[in-house]
Design a protein around this motif. Sequence first.
Motif, mmCIF file in Angstrom:
data_model
loop_
_atom_site.group_PDB
_atom_site.id
_atom_site.type_symbol
_atom_site.label_atom_id
_atom_site.label_comp_id
_atom_site.label_asym_id
_atom_site.label_seq_id
_atom_site.Cartn_x
_atom_site.Cartn_y
_atom_site.Cartn_z
ATOM 1 N N ALA A 23 -14.906 16.973 63.553
ATOM 2 C CA ALA A 23 -14.658 17.844 62.394
ATOM 3 C C ALA A 23 -13.583 18.882 62.719
ATOM 4 O O ALA A 23 -12.730 19.181 61.885
ATOM 5 N N GLU A 24 -13.617 19.420 63.948
ATOM 6 C CA GLU A 24 -12.613 20.410 64.342
ATOM 7 C C GLU A 24 -11.223 19.773 64.480
ATOM 8 O O GLU A 24 -10.221 20.375 64.107
ATOM 9 N N SER A 25 -11.192 18.556 65.010
ATOM 10 C CA SER A 25 -9.884 17.937 65.253
ATOM 11 C C SER A 25 -9.234 17.416 63.974
ATOM 12 O O SER A 25 -8.015 17.301 63.916
ATOM 13 N N THR A 26 -10.014 17.113 62.939
ATOM 14 C CA THR A 26 -9.403 16.621 61.700
ATOM 15 C C THR A 26 -8.743 17.744 60.916
ATOM 16 O O THR A 26 -7.739 17.517 60.245
ATOM 17 N N GLY A 27 -9.293 18.932 60.994
ATOM 18 C CA GLY A 27 -8.702 20.069 60.272
ATOM 19 C C GLY A 27 -8.943 19.962 58.771
ATOM 20 O O GLY A 27 -9.467 18.966 58.267
ATOM 21 N N PRO A 28 -8.516 20.976 58.037
ATOM 22 C CA PRO A 28 -8.737 20.983 56.582
ATOM 23 C C PRO A 28 -8.000 19.850 55.864
ATOM 24 O O PRO A 28 -8.518 19.299 54.884
ATOM 25 N N GLU A 29 -6.825 19.468 56.343
ATOM 26 C CA GLU A 29 -6.074 18.394 55.685
ATOM 27 C C GLU A 29 -6.799 17.051 55.827
ATOM 28 O O GLU A 29 -6.890 16.277 54.867
ATOM 29 N N GLY A 30 -7.300 16.783 57.008
ATOM 30 C CA GLY A 30 -8.023 15.533 57.236
ATOM 31 C C GLY A 30 -9.320 15.482 56.447
ATOM 32 O O GLY A 30 -9.684 14.435 55.900
ATOM 33 N N LEU A 31 -10.018 16.629 56.385
ATOM 34 C CA LEU A 31 -11.250 16.683 55.603
ATOM 35 C C LEU A 31 -10.965 16.476 54.116
ATOM 36 O O LEU A 31 -11.726 15.803 53.414
ATOM 37 N N GLU A 32 -9.867 17.047 53.633
ATOM 38 C CA GLU A 32 -9.499 16.862 52.233
ATOM 39 C C GLU A 32 -9.132 15.407 51.956
ATOM 40 O O GLU A 32 -9.486 14.852 50.906
ATOM 41 N N MET A 33 -8.434 14.765 52.892
ATOM 42 C CA MET A 33 -8.097 13.360 52.719
ATOM 43 C C MET A 33 -9.366 12.505 52.651
ATOM 44 O O MET A 33 -9.502 11.639 51.782
ATOM 45 N N LEU A 34 -10.327 12.772 53.542
ATOM 46 C CA LEU A 34 -11.597 12.056 53.502
ATOM 47 C C LEU A 34 -12.328 12.297 52.189
ATOM 48 O O LEU A 34 -12.855 11.370 51.574
ATOM 49 N N ARG A 35 -12.349 13.554 51.725
ATOM 50 C CA ARG A 35 -13.031 13.892 50.474
ATOM 51 C C ARG A 35 -12.402 13.159 49.296
ATOM 52 O O ARG A 35 -13.095 12.581 48.454
ATOM 53 N N SER A 36 -11.079 13.121 49.237
ATOM 54 C CA SER A 36 -10.414 12.462 48.114
ATOM 55 C C SER A 36 -10.651 10.944 48.146
ATOM 56 O O SER A 36 -10.869 10.331 47.101
ATOM 57 N N HIS A 37 -10.646 10.346 49.329
ATOM 58 C CA HIS A 37 -10.922 8.905 49.429
ATOM 59 C C HIS A 37 -12.364 8.593 49.039
ATOM 60 O O HIS A 37 -12.635 7.597 48.354
ATOM 61 N N LEU A 38 -13.290 9.447 49.466
ATOM 62 C CA LEU A 38 -14.688 9.228 49.113
ATOM 63 C C LEU A 38 -14.913 9.365 47.608
ATOM 64 O O LEU A 38 -15.655 8.593 47.004
ATOM 65 N N LEU A 39 -14.275 10.352 47.001
ATOM 66 C CA LEU A 39 -14.412 10.519 45.543
ATOM 67 C C LEU A 39 -13.774 9.355 44.799
ATOM 68 O O LEU A 39 -14.302 8.890 43.779
ATOM 69 N N ARG A 40 -12.639 8.889 45.268
ATOM 70 C CA ARG A 40 -11.945 7.792 44.606
ATOM 71 C C ARG A 40 -12.775 6.510 44.647
ATOM 72 O O ARG A 40 -12.831 5.762 43.683
ATOM 73 N N ASP A 41 -13.455 6.263 45.764
ATOM 74 C CA ASP A 41 -14.209 5.021 45.945
ATOM 75 C C ASP A 41 -15.695 5.164 45.614
ATOM 76 O O ASP A 41 -16.466 4.227 45.830
ATOM 77 N N ALA A 42 -16.115 6.311 45.073
ATOM 78 C CA ALA A 42 -17.537 6.556 44.853
ATOM 79 C C ALA A 42 -18.140 5.628 43.806
ATOM 80 O O ALA A 42 -19.312 5.273 43.892
ATOM 81 N N ASP A 43 -17.373 5.240 42.804
ATOM 82 C CA ASP A 43 -17.915 4.399 41.738
ATOM 83 C C ASP A 43 -17.938 2.922 42.101
ATOM 84 O O ASP A 43 -18.618 2.138 41.447
ATOM 85 N N ARG A 44 -17.224 2.537 43.131
ATOM 86 C CA ARG A 44 -17.173 1.141 43.530
ATOM 87 C C ARG A 44 -18.437 0.791 44.322
ATOM 88 O O ARG A 44 -18.755 1.461 45.309
ATOM 89 N N PRO A 45 -19.177 -0.228 43.897
ATOM 90 C CA PRO A 45 -20.397 -0.585 44.642
ATOM 91 C C PRO A 45 -20.056 -1.189 45.998
ATOM 92 O O PRO A 45 -19.018 -1.838 46.165
ATOM 93 N N ILE A 46 -20.927 -0.966 46.928
ATOM 94 C CA ILE A 46 -20.748 -1.525 48.263
ATOM 95 C C ILE A 46 -21.396 -2.911 48.267
ATOM 96 O O ILE A 46 -22.593 -3.035 48.019
ATOM 97 N N PRO A 47 -20.630 -3.950 48.495
ATOM 98 C CA PRO A 47 -21.218 -5.299 48.473
ATOM 99 C C PRO A 47 -22.144 -5.499 49.674
ATOM 100 O O PRO A 47 -21.818 -5.117 50.796
ATOM 101 N N THR A 48 -23.291 -6.066 49.402
ATOM 102 C CA THR A 48 -24.227 -6.380 50.476
ATOM 103 C C THR A 48 -24.294 -7.889 50.610
ATOM 104 O O THR A 48 -24.641 -8.591 49.665
ATOM 105 N N ARG A 49 -23.931 -8.364 51.764
ATOM 106 C CA ARG A 49 -23.997 -9.793 52.016
ATOM 107 C C ARG A 49 -24.197 -10.011 53.507
ATOM 108 O O ARG A 49 -23.870 -9.159 54.330
#
Length: 167
Positions: A23-49
């Motif tokens: 968490a310390e090494s990613t910094g605020p920019e990395g955390l924001e990138m993770l947050r935006s990717h998670l929000l973008r993909d939140a509605d997509r179901p995770i396929p289970t197979r």
Amino acid sequence: MQHDATPEEGRALIADALPPRIAESTGPEGLEMLRSHLLRDADRPIPTRLDLDDFKGALGTFLLVLLATFPLVIPFLLIDRTALVIRLSNGASLTMLFLAGWMLARYSGGNPWAGGGTLALERWRYLGNTADRAGILVLSPDNARLIDDFLISINSVRGVSCSIIEG
């Protein structure tokens, strides 16, 4: 994170979920990138197979259980005398646990004799306790006939189970 959370709260949630050094090494920019990717993909179901790795893991587990228990069953397949078979199977389990303790102690840098002995002694203690609690009587064929009527009357009492093992 999806429901009315501010970007700062979302980054804080992600930082709390990560190990502190990451968490310390990613910094605020990395955390924001993770947050935006998670929000973008939140509605997509995770396929289970199931894939090949899942089946390999299941087969490995099956083989491990089979190989760990089959040596204890072999005496039952080869010998008809129940008392002898039980003793041989218990001896095999003691030997296997001693070897497992030996190898574990060697791997971890401990004393192999102490590791093997500890596991074998625990198994020995367990064998004595279960035979006592199960009400197993090991009798000669002559004594088995003499006590047969007594066991039939005990079996009629609710909650008591006795078995005759002729040896």
